[in-house]
Design a protein around this motif. Structure first.
Motif, PDB file in Angstrom:
ATOM      1  N   ILE A  53      -5.699   0.369   4.701  1.00  0.00           N
ATOM      2  CA  ILE A  53      -4.980  -0.895   4.863  1.00  0.00           C
ATOM      3  C   ILE A  53      -5.911  -1.954   5.452  1.00  0.00           C
ATOM      4  N   GLY A  63       2.135  -1.365   4.389  1.00  0.00           N
ATOM      5  CA  GLY A  63       2.101   0.053   4.031  1.00  0.00           C
ATOM      6  C   GLY A  63       3.384   0.703   4.503  1.00  0.00           C
ATOM      7  N   VAL A  90      -1.179  -6.990   4.128  1.00  0.00           N
ATOM      8  CA  VAL A  90      -0.842  -5.680   3.577  1.00  0.00           C
ATOM      9  C   VAL A  90       0.373  -5.076   4.272  1.00  0.00           C
ATOM     10  N   TYR A 107       0.835  -1.193   0.000  1.00  0.00           N
ATOM     11  CA  TYR A 107       0.000   0.000   0.000  1.00  0.00           C
ATOM     12  C   TYR A 107       0.877   1.254   0.000  1.00  0.00           C
ATOM     13  N   TYR A 161      -1.089  -1.313  -4.513  1.00  0.00           N
ATOM     14  CA  TYR A 161      -2.249  -0.438  -4.358  1.00  0.00           C
ATOM     15  C   TYR A 161      -1.750   0.951  -3.995  1.00  0.00           C
TER      16      TYR A 161
END
Length: 299
Positions: free
Chosen positions: A102, A114, A112, A87, A156
């Motif tokens: 997230i 980030g 995920v 992310y 993403y």
């Protein structure tokens, strides 16, 4: 509104720097485009409470110095089998300020990671820049690849992070799919969409984030998400970005979605389209809240 104010300030400083021959034009743009801040969003601490801190260390070839990045990790409920997603957040808020996105990605079945770029949160305090952000994203991608070499890996990006995601996907060839939300074609195009966009400042913009020039280089399926009420990045720029991409691709226009909440409002449709476009297990997605109708396009 905040996005427009940021672009007004950028315009004013570009004019000043251009007239004065200012050697720190790049630095001025970095501050105004990224707006790194320690300020917290409302509810940020609660959103990030269940996320684990991670640290990435690498040597920057751009800066010629070691870099330490901070990140947040949220494993999927079925961590042993889940796909993983990187992310990439947008301007102003650090990664903890995007913890709610997230968490929504995790609810769609992903583990995920980030990260904060240099200049954000607890990462290296250097002033962020376009080239630094690209390098930071690539370092985070390597971190995922080293730890999850057998997993499907996705990218993403939200807003400015979407332009960084597209740049990353144009450089690597091992991603299984790319998702961008509220993302633009380029910084000059965002400026041109404003009421004072007729000012001839394009030659002064050095940090261009020209996603429109990179999106056709992506070799995996692309999902473009945009809110119909996005007042920061016009919907038309998201549609132009989508049009420039190669198939397979899908465009989701979230009815009444804004720059901040398009993912949340369109979550059910996003999860369904992810499952179809990326051949994911649709049963793994657990929508967090009701969503409004969305319009989709498929090529």
């Amino acid at each position: 509104m905040r996005g427009q104010i940021r672009m007004i300030r950028l315009a004013a400083l570009l004019v000043f720097a251009g007239l004065a021959g200012c050697g720190s034009l790049d630095a001025l743009q970095s501050r105004l485009i990224f707006q790194p801040s320690s300020q917290q969003r409302p509810g940020q601490a609660e959103d990030s409470a269940e996320l684990s801190e991670i640290w990435l260390n690498f040597r920057s070839t751009v800066a010629g110095a070691p870099v330490r990045l901070h990140g947040l990790w949220l494993p999927a409920a079925d961590e042993a089998q889940a796909s993983v997603a990187l992310y990439l957040h947008g301007a102003r808020w650090n990664v903890a300020g995007s913890a709610f996105r997230i968490r929504q990605l995790q609810a769609m079945g992903f583990s995920v990671l980030g990260i904060d770029y240099r200049g954000f949160g607890k990462s290296d305090p250097s002033l962020p820049s376009e080239t630094y952000a690209y390098e930071d994203a690539e370092a985070a991608w390597r971190w995922l690849a080293e730890r999850y070499p057998e997993r499907r890996r996705f990218i993403y990006g939200h807003s400015l992070g979407g332009a960084i995601a597209i740049e990353l996907a144009s450089r690597v060839n091992d991603e299984s799919g790319v998702m961008v939300e509220g993302t633009f074609t380029s910084i000059p195009d965002v400026f041109a969409s404003l009421r004072f966009g007729w000012l001839p400042l394009d030659p002064l913009i050095t940090q261009r984030f020209a996603a429109i020039d990179k999106v056709a280089l992506i070799g995996s399926p692309l999902l473009v998400i945009h809110g119909s009420n996005d007042r920061v990045v016009p919907t038309e720029l998201g549609q132009q970005l989508y049009a420039a991409a190669r198939p397979p691709k899908r465009f989701i226009l979230v009815d009444e979605g804004t720059h901040r909440n398009a993912q949340a409002k369109g979550m059910r449709a996003i999860g369904t389209n992810m499952a179809e476009l990326f051949a994911l297990d649709a049963d793994a997605a657990q929508p967090l809240r009701p969503v409004l109708p969305v319009a989709t396009r498929d090529d």
